[in-house]
Design a protein around this motif. Structure first.
Motif, PDB file in Angstrom:
ATOM      1  N   TYR A 106       6.509  -2.868   8.258  1.00  0.00           N
ATOM      2  CA  TYR A 106       5.763  -2.509   7.056  1.00  0.00           C
ATOM      3  C   TYR A 106       4.284  -2.377   7.403  1.00  0.00           C
ATOM      4  CZ  TYR A 106      10.020  -4.324   4.879  1.00  0.00           C
ATOM      5  OH  TYR A 106      11.325  -4.545   4.535  1.00  0.00           O
ATOM      6  N   GLN A 107       3.690  -1.253   7.018  1.00  0.00           N
ATOM      7  CA  GLN A 107       2.251  -1.060   7.169  1.00  0.00           C
ATOM      8  C   GLN A 107       1.659  -0.863   5.773  1.00  0.00           C
ATOM      9  OE1 GLN A 107      -0.101  -0.914  10.062  1.00  0.00           O
ATOM     10  NE2 GLN A 107      -1.132  -1.357   8.128  1.00  0.00           N
ATOM     11  N   TRP A 108       0.906  -1.860   5.335  1.00  0.00           N
ATOM     12  CA  TRP A 108       0.276  -1.801   4.021  1.00  0.00           C
ATOM     13  C   TRP A 108      -1.070  -1.107   4.123  1.00  0.00           C
ATOM     14  CZ3 TRP A 108       2.825  -3.475  -0.336  1.00  0.00           C
ATOM     15  CH2 TRP A 108       3.978  -4.220  -0.112  1.00  0.00           C
ATOM     16  N   LYS A 109      -1.383  -0.339   3.080  1.00  0.00           N
ATOM     17  CA  LYS A 109      -2.637   0.417   3.083  1.00  0.00           C
ATOM     18  C   LYS A 109      -3.343   0.242   1.744  1.00  0.00           C
ATOM     19  CE  LYS A 109      -0.879   3.888   6.334  1.00  0.00           C
ATOM     20  NZ  LYS A 109      -0.853   5.322   6.699  1.00  0.00           N
ATOM     21  N   VAL A 110      -4.657   0.135   1.823  1.00  0.00           N
ATOM     22  CA  VAL A 110      -5.508   0.114   0.639  1.00  0.00           C
ATOM     23  C   VAL A 110      -6.403   1.336   0.710  1.00  0.00           C
ATOM     24  CG1 VAL A 110      -7.268  -1.134  -0.651  1.00  0.00           C
ATOM     25  CG2 VAL A 110      -5.423  -2.400   0.489  1.00  0.00           C
ATOM     26  N   ASN A 111      -6.241   2.223  -0.261  1.00  0.00           N
ATOM     27  CA  ASN A 111      -6.970   3.500  -0.265  1.00  0.00           C
ATOM     28  C   ASN A 111      -6.719   4.293   1.016  1.00  0.00           C
ATOM     29  OD1 ASN A 111      -8.102   2.707  -2.760  1.00  0.00           O
ATOM     30  ND2 ASN A 111      -9.755   1.628  -1.698  1.00  0.00           N
ATOM     31  N   GLY A 112      -5.474   4.198   1.528  1.00  0.00           N
ATOM     32  CA  GLY A 112      -5.087   4.947   2.713  1.00  0.00           C
ATOM     33  C   GLY A 112      -5.499   4.328   4.025  1.00  0.00           C
ATOM     34  N   ILE A 113      -6.142   3.163   4.000  1.00  0.00           N
ATOM     35  CA  ILE A 113      -6.620   2.500   5.219  1.00  0.00           C
ATOM     36  C   ILE A 113      -5.707   1.318   5.523  1.00  0.00           C
ATOM     37  CG2 ILE A 113      -8.550   1.271   6.295  1.00  0.00           C
ATOM     38  CD1 ILE A 113     -10.404   2.820   4.417  1.00  0.00           C
ATOM     39  N   ASN A 114      -5.253   1.210   6.780  1.00  0.00           N
ATOM     40  CA  ASN A 114      -4.388   0.106   7.190  1.00  0.00           C
ATOM     41  C   ASN A 114      -5.044  -1.237   6.874  1.00  0.00           C
ATOM     42  OD1 ASN A 114      -2.654   2.024   8.180  1.00  0.00           O
ATOM     43  ND2 ASN A 114      -3.144   1.686  10.326  1.00  0.00           N
ATOM     44  N   SER A 115      -4.301  -2.086   6.149  1.00  0.00           N
ATOM     45  CA  SER A 115      -4.896  -3.334   5.672  1.00  0.00           C
ATOM     46  C   SER A 115      -4.024  -4.557   5.904  1.00  0.00           C
ATOM     47  CB  SER A 115      -5.208  -3.220   4.173  1.00  0.00           C
ATOM     48  OG  SER A 115      -6.093  -2.144   3.933  1.00  0.00           O
ATOM     49  N   GLY A 116      -2.801  -4.377   6.405  1.00  0.00           N
ATOM     50  CA  GLY A 116      -1.946  -5.533   6.650  1.00  0.00           C
ATOM     51  C   GLY A 116      -0.537  -5.104   6.991  1.00  0.00           C
ATOM     52  N   THR A 117       0.230  -6.032   7.564  1.00  0.00           N
ATOM     53  CA  THR A 117       1.615  -5.769   7.938  1.00  0.00           C
ATOM     54  C   THR A 117       2.502  -6.881   7.402  1.00  0.00           C
ATOM     55  OG1 THR A 117       1.343  -6.912  10.060  1.00  0.00           O
ATOM     56  CG2 THR A 117       0.972  -4.522  10.047  1.00  0.00           C
ATOM     57  N   GLY A 118       3.811  -6.679   7.561  1.00  0.00           N
ATOM     58  CA  GLY A 118       4.766  -7.694   7.124  1.00  0.00           C
ATOM     59  C   GLY A 118       5.133  -7.519   5.663  1.00  0.00           C
ATOM     60  N   ASN A 119       6.015  -8.381   5.194  1.00  0.00           N
ATOM     61  CA  ASN A 119       6.488  -8.332   3.828  1.00  0.00           C
ATOM     62  C   ASN A 119       6.827  -9.747   3.375  1.00  0.00           C
ATOM     63  OD1 ASN A 119       7.367  -7.202   1.393  1.00  0.00           O
ATOM     64  ND2 ASN A 119       9.455  -6.912   2.144  1.00  0.00           N
ATOM     65  N   PRO A 120       6.110 -10.301   2.365  1.00  0.00           N
ATOM     66  CA  PRO A 120       5.162  -9.617   1.483  1.00  0.00           C
ATOM     67  C   PRO A 120       3.769  -9.486   2.084  1.00  0.00           C
ATOM     68  CG  PRO A 120       5.367 -11.902   0.858  1.00  0.00           C
ATOM     69  CD  PRO A 120       6.368 -11.696   1.957  1.00  0.00           C
ATOM     70  N   PHE A 121       2.890  -8.794   1.341  1.00  0.00           N
ATOM     71  CA  PHE A 121       1.494  -8.591   1.721  1.00  0.00           C
ATOM     72  C   PHE A 121       0.629  -9.340   0.722  1.00  0.00           C
ATOM     73  CE2 PHE A 121      -2.216  -5.590   0.957  1.00  0.00           C
ATOM     74  CZ  PHE A 121      -2.982  -6.070   2.007  1.00  0.00           C
ATOM     75  N   ILE A 122      -0.233 -10.236   1.213  1.00  0.00           N
ATOM     76  CA  ILE A 122      -1.102 -11.050   0.357  1.00  0.00           C
ATOM     77  C   ILE A 122      -2.550 -10.747   0.711  1.00  0.00           C
ATOM     78  CG2 ILE A 122      -1.721 -13.386  -0.345  1.00  0.00           C
ATOM     79  CD1 ILE A 122       1.077 -14.282   0.504  1.00  0.00           C
ATOM     80  N   THR A 123      -3.373 -10.490  -0.306  1.00  0.00           N
ATOM     81  CA  THR A 123      -4.783 -10.185  -0.059  1.00  0.00           C
ATOM     82  C   THR A 123      -5.628 -10.726  -1.199  1.00  0.00           C
ATOM     83  OG1 THR A 123      -6.387  -8.412   0.335  1.00  0.00           O
ATOM     84  CG2 THR A 123      -4.576  -7.922  -1.184  1.00  0.00           C
ATOM     85  N   SER A 124      -6.895 -10.993  -0.888  1.00  0.00           N
ATOM     86  CA  SER A 124      -7.847 -11.444  -1.912  1.00  0.00           C
ATOM     87  C   SER A 124      -9.115 -10.601  -1.879  1.00  0.00           C
ATOM     88  CB  SER A 124      -8.205 -12.922  -1.682  1.00  0.00           C
ATOM     89  OG  SER A 124      -8.830 -13.085  -0.405  1.00  0.00           O
ATOM     90  N   THR A 125      -9.063  -9.442  -1.224  1.00  0.00           N
ATOM     91  CA  THR A 125     -10.274  -8.644  -1.011  1.00  0.00           C
ATOM     92  C   THR A 125     -10.293  -7.350  -1.812  1.00  0.00           C
ATOM     93  OG1 THR A 125      -9.283  -7.544   0.911  1.00  0.00           O
ATOM     94  CG2 THR A 125     -10.517  -9.587   1.324  1.00  0.00           C
ATOM     95  N   LEU A 126      -9.380  -7.199  -2.761  1.00  0.00           N
ATOM     96  CA  LEU A 126      -9.346  -5.951  -3.522  1.00  0.00           C
ATOM     97  C   LEU A 126     -10.533  -5.850  -4.468  1.00  0.00           C
ATOM     98  CD1 LEU A 126      -5.555  -5.796  -4.445  1.00  0.00           C
ATOM     99  CD2 LEU A 126      -6.726  -4.674  -2.532  1.00  0.00           C
ATOM    100  N   VAL A 127     -10.941  -4.608  -4.726  1.00  0.00           N
ATOM    101  CA  VAL A 127     -11.978  -4.338  -5.722  1.00  0.00           C
ATOM    102  C   VAL A 127     -11.406  -3.374  -6.751  1.00  0.00           C
ATOM    103  CG1 VAL A 127     -13.854  -4.738  -4.083  1.00  0.00           C
ATOM    104  CG2 VAL A 127     -12.953  -2.430  -4.376  1.00  0.00           C
TER     105      VAL A 127
END
Length: 213
Positions: free
Chosen positions: A138-159
């Motif tokens: 799994y390649q997670w993307k935020v606004n088309g930019i690679n931002s994390g891998t694996g499943n699930p994806f956890i982040t605290s940097t969204l705007v």
């Protein structure tokens, strides 16, 4: 005169009937190409003539008179390869039937508990794969930019306004549409605000008189 007469002896050469076996990929995926099959003939050491043929859902690409042939698979089902061999006037043949498996369309769907979060708070995204195979990536993307891998994806940097997607790469046999891109989730991120409170009296009164705040 000279009767009876004995002829000169004849020395006979006996050639063994050749045998062969076919090695190559099995099963294969529908509409796949470039599958190489090789015929091994025993005993070794003599010149062999090959004559390949095929039936079923496959096509031989190129020459049919060599020790190897290349096959392109068709739709699901099977194809059967036959190599008719000749050596020293002795003939034989070998057969291999190959299974053609259907393609497996790959897809992925992502979800999160809420689309509205506070700034700096952890948010979890989960991907649900279809035909991902035993070890999908799994390649997670935020606004088309690679931002994390694996499943699930956890982040605290969204705007606010960030768009989250996931690209799934399947390792399933016969995967099609691989890699696959998920649906997109647009996030609403609310900035944190400091809490405050102001109190006021209802009136200025004399001592011992009730007052409301």
């Amino acid at each position: 005169v000279g009767n009876p007469f004995s002829s000169p002896p004849l020395t006979m050469t006996l050639y063994p009937i050749p045998t062969c076996s076919i090695a190559g990929p099995d099963p294969v995926c529908e509409n796949s190409t470039g599958h190489v099959y090789t015929s091994t003939v025993l005993p070794v050491g003599e010149t062999v003539t090959h004559n390949w043929s095929i039936s079923g859902n496959g096509t031989i690409i190129g020459a049919t008179n060599g020790a190897s042939v290349t096959v392109n698979a068709g739709l699901t089902g099977s194809y059967t390869l036959t190599d008719n061999i000749t050596r020293n006037g002795c003939t034989s043949s070998c057969v291999k039937t190959v299974t053609v498996n259907p393609g497996l369309p790959v897809s992925v769907t992502i979800s999160t508990p809420t689309l509205t979060i506070c700034s700096g708070v952890n948010i979890t995204f989960t991907a649900v794969p279809v035909n991902g195979g035993p070890a999908p990536t799994y390649q997670w993307k935020v606004n088309g930019i690679n931002s994390g891998t694996g499943n699930p994806f956890i982040t605290s940097t969204l705007v606010n306004g960030d768009v989250v997607t996931c690209e799934l790469t399947s390792n399933a046999a016969c995967a099609t549409g691989n890699p696959a891109t998920s649906n997109s989730l647009t996030m609403t991120v609310v900035s944190a605000a400091a809490a405050s409170v102001t109190i006021t009296p209802s009136a200025l009164l004399c001592a011992a008189t009730p007052i409301t705040f």
